[in-house]
Motif scaffolding. Structure first.
Motif, short mmCIF file in Angstrom:
data_model
loop_
_atom_site.label_atom_id
_atom_site.label_comp_id
_atom_site.label_asym_id
_atom_site.label_seq_id
_atom_site.Cartn_x
_atom_site.Cartn_y
_atom_site.Cartn_z
N ASP A 44 0.81 -1.22 0.00
CA ASP A 44 0.00 0.00 0.00
C ASP A 44 0.85 1.27 0.00
N LYS A 45 2.16 1.12 0.13
CA LYS A 45 3.04 2.28 0.26
C LYS A 45 3.65 2.68 -1.07
N SER A 55 10.41 14.63 -2.04
CA SER A 55 9.86 13.28 -2.17
C SER A 55 8.42 13.30 -1.66
N ILE A 56 7.58 12.44 -2.26
CA ILE A 56 6.19 12.31 -1.83
C ILE A 56 5.95 10.89 -1.36
N LEU A 57 5.48 10.73 -0.11
CA LEU A 57 5.12 9.43 0.44
C LEU A 57 3.61 9.28 0.39
N THR A 58 3.12 8.13 -0.06
CA THR A 58 1.69 7.90 -0.18
C THR A 58 1.31 6.59 0.49
N ASP A 59 0.20 6.61 1.23
CA ASP A 59 -0.33 5.40 1.86
C ASP A 59 -1.75 5.22 1.34
N SER A 151 -4.77 5.33 -5.48
CA SER A 151 -6.08 5.46 -4.86
C SER A 151 -6.04 6.28 -3.58
N GLY A 152 -4.84 6.70 -3.15
CA GLY A 152 -4.76 7.44 -1.91
C GLY A 152 -3.90 8.68 -2.00
N GLY A 153 -4.20 9.67 -1.14
CA GLY A 153 -3.38 10.86 -1.00
C GLY A 153 -3.33 11.74 -2.23
N ILE A 154 -2.19 12.45 -2.40
CA ILE A 154 -2.02 13.35 -3.52
C ILE A 154 -2.23 12.62 -4.84
N SER A 155 -1.76 11.36 -4.89
CA SER A 155 -1.90 10.59 -6.11
C SER A 155 -3.35 10.39 -6.50
N ALA A 156 -4.26 10.45 -5.52
CA ALA A 156 -5.68 10.26 -5.81
C ALA A 156 -6.26 11.41 -6.62
N MET A 157 -5.49 12.49 -6.78
CA MET A 157 -5.95 13.59 -7.62
C MET A 157 -6.19 13.12 -9.05
N ASP A 197 13.49 -1.09 0.24
CA ASP A 197 13.66 -1.02 1.69
C ASP A 197 12.43 -0.34 2.30
N PRO A 198 11.69 -1.00 3.20
CA PRO A 198 10.49 -0.38 3.79
C PRO A 198 10.78 0.89 4.57
N ALA A 199 12.02 1.10 4.96
CA ALA A 199 12.37 2.29 5.74
C ALA A 199 12.19 3.57 4.94
N ILE A 200 12.20 3.50 3.59
CA ILE A 200 12.10 4.72 2.78
C ILE A 200 10.71 5.34 2.83
N PHE A 201 9.72 4.58 3.36
CA PHE A 201 8.36 5.09 3.44
C PHE A 201 8.07 5.78 4.76
#
Length: 221
Positions: A44-45, A55-59, A151-157, A197-201
């Motif tokens: 989902d990340k 950088s843009i993080l999306t969940d 489907s989520g966040g800024i990307s949902a625009m 690497d999951p740490a980047i989220f």
């Protein structure tokens, strides 16, 4: 404006077809400069590195996004409710709540090693042209991953405004956005399964949260 254009473009049938993480590298061309942006997806990340400084993080599970401003070591949260308001504003500008449809131009062009069909999409305030390759390997699985993150966040625009990626007849190798005569080209360099690497989220240690009003104040100084 560049952030909005890049988010609309970068960010776009069966998810089970893709078992690993996804990394997409894109070349971004605009008047006077050329650079690269990288999209990394894990479940989902999602993370989009638009430039070295942003950088843009999306969940997609929560619909929330976070903008990381590395030079200032700050971050700004964009909750799902704010992203929804952005979508509604874009829909009002279009005069329609229905997503725009891909329109075939009947033209073809080879981009790199791929023969592409050219499609157009007119949003009223923004004209978008896609070079779509139906021969791109495993494109349905890649689009499925991209759609999940969008489907989520800024990307949902993009949802409800831009064409739905699940309707694409192939993988968009090149996307050109024209906003008032200003053009932004995004060309895919590579899209492949690669361990992420999951740490980047996560928000990096030492970064301070700011609001939109804080950014406006900094610009005024």
């Amino acid at each position: 404006m560049k952030l909005i254009l890049s988010s609309l473009a970068s960010l776009f049938l069966t998810p089970a077809l893709l078992h690993g993480d996804l990394v997409i590298v894109q070349k971004v061309e605009e008047p006077g400069q050329t650079g690269e942006q990288t999209i990394k997806i894990q479940g989902d990340k999602g993370r989009t590195d638009l430039a070295q400084s942003l950088s843009i993080l999306t969940d997609s599970a929560t619909g929330d996004s976070v903008a990381l401003m590395h030079a200032q070591r700050t971050y700004m949260k964009v909750p799902a409710s704010q992203a929804k308001a952005m979508i509604e504003q874009l829909q009002k500008q279009r005069g329609s709540a229905e997503p725009a449809k891909l329109q075939p131009t009947g033209k073809k062009e080879k981009i790199g090693e791929y023969e592409c069909e050219i499609f157009n999409c007119n949003l009223g305030f923004l004209n978008v042209t896609y070079w779509i390759a139906s021969s791109y390997p495993n494109y349905k699985a890649i689009l499925a991953q991209m759609e999940k993150v969008q489907s989520g966040g800024i990307s949902a625009m993009t949802k409800g405004v831009m064409p739905d990626v699940k309707d694409f007849p192939g993988f968009p190798i090149k996307t050109e956005m024209n906003l008032g005569g200003k053009k932004l080209n995004i060309i895919v360099v590579s899209a492949k399964e690669e361990a992420v690497d999951p740490a980047i989220f996560k928000i990096p240690n030492g970064y301070k949260e700011v609001s939109g009003s804080d950014l406006d104040l900094q610009k005024a100084k």
